[in-house]
Design a protein around this motif. Sequence first.
Motif, PDB file in Angstrom:
ATOM      1  N   ASP A 117       0.805  -1.229   0.000  1.00  0.00           N
ATOM      2  CA  ASP A 117       0.000   0.000   0.000  1.00  0.00           C
ATOM      3  C   ASP A 117       0.836   1.276   0.000  1.00  0.00           C
ATOM      4  O   ASP A 117       0.299   2.378   0.126  1.00  0.00           O
ATOM      5  CB  ASP A 117      -0.971   0.011   1.187  1.00  0.00           C
ATOM      6  CG  ASP A 117      -0.262   0.081   2.533  1.00  0.00           C
ATOM      7  OD1 ASP A 117       0.990   0.065   2.566  1.00  0.00           O
ATOM      8  OD2 ASP A 117      -0.954   0.136   3.568  1.00  0.00           O
ATOM      9  N   GLY A 118       2.139   1.143  -0.144  1.00  0.00           N
ATOM     10  CA  GLY A 118       3.018   2.309  -0.108  1.00  0.00           C
ATOM     11  C   GLY A 118       3.867   2.350   1.139  1.00  0.00           C
ATOM     12  O   GLY A 118       4.806   3.145   1.236  1.00  0.00           O
ATOM     13  N   THR A 119       3.558   1.493   2.094  1.00  0.00           N
ATOM     14  CA  THR A 119       4.403   1.343   3.276  1.00  0.00           C
ATOM     15  C   THR A 119       5.158   0.019   3.141  1.00  0.00           C
ATOM     16  O   THR A 119       4.829  -0.824   2.317  1.00  0.00           O
ATOM     17  CB  THR A 119       3.563   1.330   4.563  1.00  0.00           C
ATOM     18  OG1 THR A 119       2.677   0.203   4.542  1.00  0.00           O
ATOM     19  CG2 THR A 119       2.744   2.602   4.694  1.00  0.00           C
TER      20      THR A 119
ATOM     21  N   LYS B 261      -5.419   3.077  -8.266  1.00  0.00           N
ATOM     22  CA  LYS B 261      -6.276   3.326  -7.106  1.00  0.00           C
ATOM     23  C   LYS B 261      -7.711   2.916  -7.412  1.00  0.00           C
ATOM     24  O   LYS B 261      -8.222   3.148  -8.513  1.00  0.00           O
ATOM     25  CB  LYS B 261      -6.240   4.806  -6.710  1.00  0.00           C
ATOM     26  CG  LYS B 261      -5.062   5.177  -5.836  1.00  0.00           C
ATOM     27  CD  LYS B 261      -5.312   6.484  -5.114  1.00  0.00           C
ATOM     28  CE  LYS B 261      -4.267   6.706  -4.023  1.00  0.00           C
ATOM     29  NZ  LYS B 261      -4.565   7.912  -3.204  1.00  0.00           N
TER      30      LYS B 261
ATOM     31  N   GLU C  13      -6.204   4.119   7.254  1.00  0.00           N
ATOM     32  CA  GLU C  13      -4.992   4.745   6.725  1.00  0.00           C
ATOM     33  C   GLU C  13      -4.454   3.968   5.528  1.00  0.00           C
ATOM     34  O   GLU C  13      -4.040   4.555   4.521  1.00  0.00           O
ATOM     35  CB  GLU C  13      -3.940   4.832   7.827  1.00  0.00           C
ATOM     36  CG  GLU C  13      -4.323   5.775   8.959  1.00  0.00           C
ATOM     37  CD  GLU C  13      -3.429   5.635  10.183  1.00  0.00           C
ATOM     38  OE1 GLU C  13      -2.521   4.763  10.144  1.00  0.00           O
ATOM     39  OE2 GLU C  13      -3.628   6.374  11.147  1.00  0.00           O
ATOM     40  N   SER C  14      -4.443   2.638   5.620  1.00  0.00           N
ATOM     41  CA  SER C  14      -3.957   1.817   4.521  1.00  0.00           C
ATOM     42  C   SER C  14      -4.844   1.945   3.290  1.00  0.00           C
ATOM     43  O   SER C  14      -4.357   2.141   2.168  1.00  0.00           O
ATOM     44  CB  SER C  14      -3.884   0.348   4.955  1.00  0.00           C
ATOM     45  OG  SER C  14      -3.515  -0.483   3.880  1.00  0.00           O
TER      46      SER C  14
ATOM     47  N   ARG D 295      -4.527   4.894   1.010  1.00  0.00           N
ATOM     48  CA  ARG D 295      -3.374   4.914   0.110  1.00  0.00           C
ATOM     49  C   ARG D 295      -3.677   4.223  -1.215  1.00  0.00           C
ATOM     50  O   ARG D 295      -2.987   4.460  -2.207  1.00  0.00           O
ATOM     51  CB  ARG D 295      -2.170   4.228   0.778  1.00  0.00           C
ATOM     52  CG  ARG D 295      -1.689   4.914   2.050  1.00  0.00           C
ATOM     53  CD  ARG D 295      -0.430   4.245   2.587  1.00  0.00           C
ATOM     54  NE  ARG D 295      -0.086   4.768   3.896  1.00  0.00           N
ATOM     55  CZ  ARG D 295      -0.297   4.143   5.056  1.00  0.00           C
ATOM     56  NH1 ARG D 295      -0.832   2.921   5.043  1.00  0.00           N
ATOM     57  NH2 ARG D 295       0.026   4.692   6.194  1.00  0.00           N
TER      58      ARG D 295
END
Length: 306
Positions: free
Chosen positions: A142-144, A231, A253-254, A257
């Motif tokens: 997810d970008g993390t 997305k 939060e996830s 993203r």
Amino acid sequence: MRRRSGWTARERQVADVTHHEAELGDVRIHYVTAGSGPPLVLLHGWPQTWYTWRYVIDDLAGQYFVIAPDLRGLGDSSRPVSGYDKRTVADDVWRVVSRDLELRSFYLVGHDWGGPVAYALAVAHPDAVTRLAILDVTIPGDGTTNFSQSGKRWHHGFHATRDLPEALTAGREDVYLEWFFRNFGATPTAVSPDDVAEYLRTYRMPGALRAGFEYYRALERDSLDNRKSPKLQMPVLALGGACSWGRGLEVVESLRRVARDVRGGVVEGAGHWIPEEQPEQLVKAFKAFFRESQREQLVKTGRVSC
């Protein structure tokens, strides 16, 4: 589509559920259906089966046509050696819904590993997934870079280790799986011993634990796949247990993203096992979320004014 006649004693407590089996060639998927109305697909996680939705199904079947499969390798579905990346598991669900049931669009919900499977299905078939709900899980890639929260989710690395978890848990499935049910809920009794016994019925079957661990071993592949995904455009509901990791907020939060239209928050009084700990809160949230879509359709067709 083939109906299954045998029910366990615990399964009989779920009202008006019909069992089916879909032969897909490389895998056989067991799933249950109930009710009538707009289609709603429910995807479970580990170490559970379709049975995690039993309370939710009872409440939703009056308004929706509910479909709850056992994911590849789990529950009463078959246990192939491979295919546990979430794109492949999502395609299993797609083949059941689009071929066996001939559905063109549906609402979709995923809990635990069912969440990344639901996400992969929504990415692959965005026109079919009208609305998506994700429960108490984040999306790999997810970008993390820390899906396992710096080791707080200690079992991720253990399950991903080849062969070792199978060797250490074989014959001790009750000891191992019961630990998760005692420790990941808001209370140690969040999932009753009788209900744990229903999960153990299938997780004691040959190959079941290995199949479950394969979901974790595919994590790197899942992360790479999801990093390339656009997305999501459909509305997304993201809910975490207030007593779960990150107090449930990391779910929203996830999803923000990886999706453009995300709402949600926490389910009070729930840990990780939200469908069993707080089914009434969950059903209320689902109905409000899905009702928005039904109203939008009525407005588009001119059957109701704004």
